[in-house]
Enzyme design. Structure first.
Site, mmCIF file in Angstrom:
data_model
loop_
_atom_site.group_PDB
_atom_site.id
_atom_site.type_symbol
_atom_site.label_atom_id
_atom_site.label_comp_id
_atom_site.label_asym_id
_atom_site.label_seq_id
_atom_site.Cartn_x
_atom_site.Cartn_y
_atom_site.Cartn_z
ATOM 1 C CB ILE A 112 -44.624 53.211 -34.213
ATOM 2 C CG1 ILE A 112 -44.900 53.408 -35.723
ATOM 3 C CG2 ILE A 112 -43.632 52.065 -34.000
ATOM 4 C CD1 ILE A 112 -43.712 53.967 -36.489
ATOM 5 C CG HIS A 128 -41.691 47.529 -33.153
ATOM 6 N ND1 HIS A 128 -42.392 46.866 -34.137
ATOM 7 C CD2 HIS A 128 -40.817 46.633 -32.657
ATOM 8 C CE1 HIS A 128 -41.957 45.613 -34.212
ATOM 9 N NE2 HIS A 128 -41.009 45.444 -33.326
ATOM 10 C CB CYS A 157 -31.831 68.833 -30.640
ATOM 11 S SG CYS A 157 -31.756 68.997 -28.854
ATOM 12 N N GLY A 198 -54.499 40.901 -35.217
ATOM 13 C CA GLY A 198 -54.014 41.677 -36.362
ATOM 14 C C GLY A 198 -52.511 41.695 -36.534
ATOM 15 N N PRO A 225 -58.189 38.062 -40.132
ATOM 16 C CG PRO A 225 -58.860 39.915 -41.374
ATOM 17 C CD PRO A 225 -57.956 39.506 -40.264
HETATM 18 ZN ZN ZN Z 1 -29.836 67.849 -28.396
#
Ligand code: ZN
Length: 256
Positions: A112, A128, A157, A198, A225
């Site tokens: 992410i 994700h 917001c 990975g 690895p």
């Molecule tokens: Zn809003």
């Protein structure tokens, strides 16, 4: 390294015959940017219990985000802070360069951190999400931030004053349908070669493309690895770190 050089030459040979490539990537590729790994979320928790006395999985769960968004935001912002100084590495860069050199390259990532986009990859399915994208569940406002120093935690917001959420799939939440649809579309078209880099491949949807490729007889390559859920069946297992391995493969490819 001596053991790996044969595999690297083999992989470069496969790439010479390939037009399309799928890269499946996980925390291991971002670990090369200095990010600690935490079950695909890239965080700083070796200790699994938070100050609130709940497991970190619970703090980063959709349920908690709904009921106590401040807790989820507190831990996500700690993860973000830990990543803030880091950026994409040679591994992300090589994948982005390959996108310009092959007919069709896609990245399917668990991460992410947005590093694939930052490195220049355009065909990215970040299943994700990306912690830099914010959305308001109430009024549908959407925004992007460079990092969380620009926002209050939890962020509000600007349109309706409610707490917004990151466009990240938390524990217990559904995967985004639009991204799954793109993944399915591209898997149906198929690829000439499949890389898993990975990732421990514990999530079935991360493992599945490699299993299907194997059944179709397409070349499968794992760079990690450690041993993982898919190590037993891949055609080539490269026990190296992501950035170093991709750089070596890309140098070998361009020599040929
Ligand atoms: Zn809003």
């Amino acid at each position: 390294m001596i053991n790996n050089s044969g595999s690297i030459a083999k992989i470069a040979g496969i790439l010479k015959k390939s037009k399309s490539i799928l890269f499946i990537t996980g925390a291991g590729i971002s670990a090369d940017s200095g990010l600690p790994t935490y079950r695909g979320i890239g965080g700083l928790y070796n200790d699994s219990t938070t100050e609130e006395g709940i497991p970190i999985e619970m703090a980063l769960a959709g349920e908690t985000l709904k009921k106590s968004p401040a807790i989820t935001w507190k831990y996500l912002s700690q993860i973000e802070k830990n990543c803030r100084e880091a950026t994409f590495n040679r591994g992300h860069q090589v994948i982005a360069e390959m996108e310009t050199r092959f007919e069709r390259v896609w990245v399917f990532t668990q991460n992410i951190d947005g590093f694939h986009h930052a490195a220049g990859s355009r065909n990215v399915i970040d299943i994700h999400g990306d912690m830099h994208s914010l959305i308001c569940a109430t009024c549908r406002w959407q925004g992007t931030v460079k990092d969380y120093s620009e926002i209050s935690i939890p962020p509000i917001c600007p349109e309706c004053g409610r707490i917004v959420r990151p466009e990240v799939v938390f524990f217990g939440e559904m995967l985004p349908e639009d991204k799954l649809a793109v993944l399915q579309r591209e898997l149906r078209r198929g690829f000439d070669v499949y890389f898993s880099i990975g990732t421990t491949s514990v999530f079935p949807y991360i493992r599945q493309p490699m299993l299907v490729a194997n059944q179709l007889g397409r070349p499968t390559i794992e760079i990690n690895p450690e041993d993982t859920e898919i190590s037993d069946f891949v055609d080539i297992k490269l026990r190296m770190r992501a950035a170093e391995a991709l750089d070596a493969i890309w140098s070998e490819y361009r020599l040929k």
